[in-house]
Motif scaffolding. Structure first.
Motif, PDB file in Angstrom:
ATOM      1  N   SER A 183       0.367  -0.946  -0.328  1.00 46.77           N
ATOM      2  CA  SER A 183       0.288  -0.073  -0.479  1.00 46.77           C
ATOM      3  C   SER A 183       0.766   0.985   0.104  1.00 46.77           C
ATOM      4  N   GLY A 184       0.725   2.638   0.382  1.00 41.81           N
ATOM      5  CA  GLY A 184       1.123   3.150   0.322  1.00 41.81           C
ATOM      6  C   GLY A 184       1.611   4.023   2.002  1.00 41.81           C
ATOM      7  N   GLY A 185       1.452   2.985   2.134  1.00 42.68           N
ATOM      8  CA  GLY A 185       1.678   3.272   4.190  1.00 42.68           C
ATOM      9  C   GLY A 185       3.093   3.494   4.836  1.00 42.68           C
ATOM     10  N   ILE A 186       2.812   2.756   5.702  1.00 40.31           N
ATOM     11  CA  ILE A 186       4.240   2.691   6.549  1.00 40.31           C
ATOM     12  C   ILE A 186       4.634   1.427   6.522  1.00 40.31           C
ATOM     13  N   ASP A 187       3.371   1.100   6.560  1.00 41.09           N
ATOM     14  CA  ASP A 187       4.163  -1.217   7.080  1.00 41.09           C
ATOM     15  C   ASP A 187       3.944  -1.738   6.171  1.00 41.09           C
ATOM     16  N   SER A 188       3.068  -1.624   5.089  1.00 42.85           N
ATOM     17  CA  SER A 188       3.987  -2.780   4.245  1.00 42.85           C
ATOM     18  C   SER A 188       4.954  -2.795   3.466  1.00 42.85           C
ATOM     19  N   PRO A 189       6.107  -1.262   3.357  1.00 44.58           N
ATOM     20  CA  PRO A 189       7.500  -1.165   3.149  1.00 44.58           C
ATOM     21  C   PRO A 189       8.000  -2.167   3.785  1.00 44.58           C
ATOM     22  N   VAL A 190       7.754  -1.963   5.253  1.00 41.00           N
ATOM     23  CA  VAL A 190       8.235  -2.441   6.297  1.00 41.00           C
ATOM     24  C   VAL A 190       8.796  -3.388   6.385  1.00 41.00           C
ATOM     25  N   LEU A 224       8.004   3.755  -3.464  1.00 36.78           N
ATOM     26  CA  LEU A 224       8.491   3.069  -2.205  1.00 36.78           C
ATOM     27  C   LEU A 224       9.516   1.736  -2.639  1.00 36.78           C
ATOM     28  N   ALA A 225       8.379   1.417  -4.121  1.00 40.87           N
ATOM     29  CA  ALA A 225       8.631  -0.152  -4.118  1.00 40.87           C
ATOM     30  C   ALA A 225      10.106   0.154  -4.949  1.00 40.87           C
ATOM     31  N   ASN A 226      10.300   1.285  -5.134  1.00 37.29           N
ATOM     32  CA  ASN A 226      12.505   1.638  -5.685  1.00 37.29           C
ATOM     33  C   ASN A 226      12.894   1.668  -4.184  1.00 37.29           C
ATOM     34  N   LEU A 227      12.223   2.398  -3.529  1.00 38.54           N
ATOM     35  CA  LEU A 227      13.329   2.699  -2.058  1.00 38.54           C
ATOM     36  C   LEU A 227      13.310   0.794  -1.962  1.00 38.54           C
ATOM     37  N   ILE A 228      12.589   0.414  -1.585  1.00 39.42           N
ATOM     38  CA  ILE A 228      12.916  -1.282  -0.810  1.00 39.42           C
ATOM     39  C   ILE A 228      13.432  -1.795  -1.791  1.00 39.42           C
ATOM     40  N   MET A 323       7.820   2.518  12.619  1.00 42.55           N
ATOM     41  CA  MET A 323       8.467   3.582  11.816  1.00 42.55           C
ATOM     42  C   MET A 323       9.516   3.752  11.712  1.00 42.55           C
ATOM     43  N   ASP A 324      10.643   3.395  13.241  1.00 42.81           N
ATOM     44  CA  ASP A 324      11.569   3.261  13.391  1.00 42.81           C
ATOM     45  C   ASP A 324      12.429   2.521  12.236  1.00 42.81           C
ATOM     46  N   ILE A 325      12.183   1.541  11.974  1.00 41.39           N
ATOM     47  CA  ILE A 325      12.924   0.830  10.622  1.00 41.39           C
ATOM     48  C   ILE A 325      12.229   1.493   9.022  1.00 41.39           C
ATOM     49  N   ALA A 326      11.056   2.753   9.883  1.00 41.99           N
ATOM     50  CA  ALA A 326      10.777   3.318   8.086  1.00 41.99           C
ATOM     51  C   ALA A 326      11.579   3.973   8.159  1.00 41.99           C
ATOM     52  N   ARG A 327      12.341   4.588   9.105  1.00 41.68           N
ATOM     53  CA  ARG A 327      13.295   6.053   9.045  1.00 41.68           C
ATOM     54  C   ARG A 327      14.724   5.021   8.415  1.00 41.68           C
ATOM     55  N   LYS A 328      15.269   3.988   9.069  1.00 44.15           N
ATOM     56  CA  LYS A 328      16.251   2.757   8.760  1.00 44.15           C
ATOM     57  C   LYS A 328      16.414   2.757   7.500  1.00 44.15           C
ATOM     58  N   ILE A 329      15.495   2.495   6.782  1.00 46.08           N
ATOM     59  CA  ILE A 329      15.495   2.167   5.614  1.00 46.08           C
ATOM     60  C   ILE A 329      15.952   3.220   4.385  1.00 46.08           C
ATOM     61  N   GLY A 330      14.951   4.415   5.207  1.00 46.30           N
ATOM     62  CA  GLY A 330      14.569   5.431   4.381  1.00 46.30           C
ATOM     63  C   GLY A 330      13.344   5.274   3.360  1.00 46.30           C
ATOM     64  N   THR A 331      12.485   4.720   3.684  1.00 45.78           N
ATOM     65  CA  THR A 331      11.267   4.712   3.632  1.00 45.78           C
ATOM     66  C   THR A 331       9.928   5.199   4.225  1.00 45.78           C
ATOM     67  N   TYR A 332       9.824   6.002   5.668  1.00 45.91           N
ATOM     68  CA  TYR A 332       9.401   7.387   6.132  1.00 45.91           C
ATOM     69  C   TYR A 332       9.165   8.262   5.003  1.00 45.91           C
ATOM     70  N   GLU A 333       9.361   8.326   4.808  1.00 42.50           N
ATOM     71  CA  GLU A 333       9.372   9.684   4.119  1.00 42.50           C
ATOM     72  C   GLU A 333       7.875   9.806   3.225  1.00 42.50           C
ATOM     73  N   THR A 334       8.963   8.875   2.276  1.00 39.79           N
ATOM     74  CA  THR A 334       7.306   9.268   0.923  1.00 39.79           C
ATOM     75  C   THR A 334       6.373   8.340   2.070  1.00 39.79           C
ATOM     76  N   SER A 335       6.379   6.836   2.750  1.00 44.17           N
ATOM     77  CA  SER A 335       4.805   6.754   3.377  1.00 44.17           C
ATOM     78  C   SER A 335       4.185   7.801   3.399  1.00 44.17           C
TER      79      SER A 335
END
Ligand code: ATP
Ligand code: MG
Length: 388
Positions: A183-190, A224-228, A323-335
């Protein structure tokens, strides 16, 4: 001959037994793929991987790329020298130890022909360092700096000081391939990142409800797909229109079961995509109790329509932890960009918290699910995200 190389460390624990060769082969392929844009060579000596022959100007970028790789635990910038006591002494004296108070030397001697054993060498080299830096102290337990010396049987020694952390886990692809519901949210990219860490290669599916959801919402998911994919490898992204399905559910089913039925149809489509693309599991970013559709009962009802395992790696994580993991892997700001997800279109006021399979099946009789699924699949858009 002296040269600067990158020494890679992998989680030895996972490399025991018959999987070892297979894992190492995958890891090497992944490294070569990840570094395809750089001029460099990858060598294997006695269970060590070494990157060499790169231009110094690329070193930072190569290290950064390697640090994102699953299956590696560390990378060190090392000097490769011909093994001799004199060469090793010269090398350990080259480190800039200003500002350092304590240190130790840690030797690994695979080359048993070398006249000193590793303990003798530790002591000797410690003395050499102290000779140049008399104010330093040796601390074997919590040194500010550890100087590592490895003697290999190929007649080469490797000297380095810092081991930079890599992403850990298992080599990408060693666990097969899964389909991430993105999705475009925080959780699924993580969630995708975490499953890839355990060796799962990914494809992804995104459901949109254009024109109820915007083009930007879709672009956000592509980003997000690009980032992960920098971690998770190249991703085939299936983009599926959910508009007709949502309209039909909205028109024909109880409002409180809307999300339950939506999720069951997402799962059915996901399973079809899995079967057609060789994916053995579905991955979602659900976390227990986060919202009504993420209760145990809701998951039972959504799981009931698929035979494949559903991996939910953040099931036990608090939002803050995700959210901590999202920040670490760089997806948070987009999510957190504020575009609507299809799940928020026609959102019921009171979604059912404890749905039952029986009731969901009863309501679904008002829909022509086979046709809706078929239509959605026939109109899928496929993007190849190549960012690895
Ligand atoms: P996320 O932060 O991952 O969006 P969420 O907290 O918003 O999750 P939900 O909207 O209930 O939770 O979605 C739960 C999971 O369902 C998501 O993590 C994702 O795996 C999947 N999902 C939700 N919406 C979509 C969508 N539009 N396309 C693909 N998968 C989706
Ligand atoms: Mg969401």
């Amino acid at each position: 001959m002296e040269k600067r190389v990158l020494l890679l460390k992998f989680g030895e624990l996972f490399l025991k037994g018959k999987n070892r060769r297979e894992f190492l082969k995958l890891l090497k392929n992944n490294i070569m793929l990840k570094l395809k844009d750089f001029k460099c060579n990858l060598m294997e000596t006695q269970g060590r991987l070494i990157i060499c022959d790169y231009s110094l100007g690329d070193e930072d970028e190569i290290v950064k790329n390697v640090q994102m790789m699953f299956g590696l635990i560390g990378v060190a910038i090392a000097q490769e020298i011909d093994t001799s006591l004199e060469n090793i002494e010269d090398e350990v004296l080259k480190f800039d130890l200003s500002g350092v108070e304590t240190f130790k030397v840690e030797t690994k001697r695979a080359d048993k022909s070398f006249p000193m054993n590793s303990m003798e060498l530790d002591k000797h080299l410690g003395g050499v360092v102290l000779g140049k830096h008399p104010n330093l102290k040796v601390d074997l337990y919590h040194p500010d700096v550890t100087i590592f010396v490895e003697l290999r049987v190929n007649g080469k020694a490797y000297v380095y000081r810092d081991l930079l952390p890599c992403a850990g886990g298992l080599p990408l692809g060693s666990a097969g391939k899964g389909l991430l519901l993105l999705s475009g949210g925080i959780d699924s990219p993580v969630a995708g990142y975490l499953m890839s860490k355990r060796g799962l290669a990914l494809e992804a599916v995104h459901f949109h409800s254009y024109p109820y959801t915007s083009i930007q919402a879709k672009e956000k998911v592509i980003e997000l797909a690009n980032l992960i994919s920098k971690y998770c490898g190249n991703i085939k992204l299936h983009i599926i229109s959910f508009t007709e399905i949502q309209e039909q559910i909205h028109k024909n089913c109880d409002e409180e079961y809307m999300i339950t039925i939506m999720r069951r149809i997402m799962m059915r489509i996901a399973e079809r995509l899995c079967k057609a693309n060789g994916c053995g599991a579905i991955v979602t970013g659900e976390s227990l109790g986060q919202v009504a559709s993420q209760t145990m009962q809701s998951m039972t009802v959504t799981n009931a329509v698929v035979d494949l395992p559903v991996f939910r790696p953040v099931i036990a994580f608090d939002k803050e932890e995700i959210m901590d993991i999202a920040r670490k892997i760089g997806t948070y700001e987009t999510s957190i960009l504020p575009y609507e997800d299809c799940c928020t279109v026609f959102l019921p006021k009171n979604p059912v918290i404890k749905p039952t399979i029986k009731r969901a099946e009863f309501l679904e009789r008002n829909l022509d699910i086979d046709r809706l699924v078929e239509n959605a699949l026939n109109n899928e858009e496929i993007l190849e995200i190549k960012n690895y």
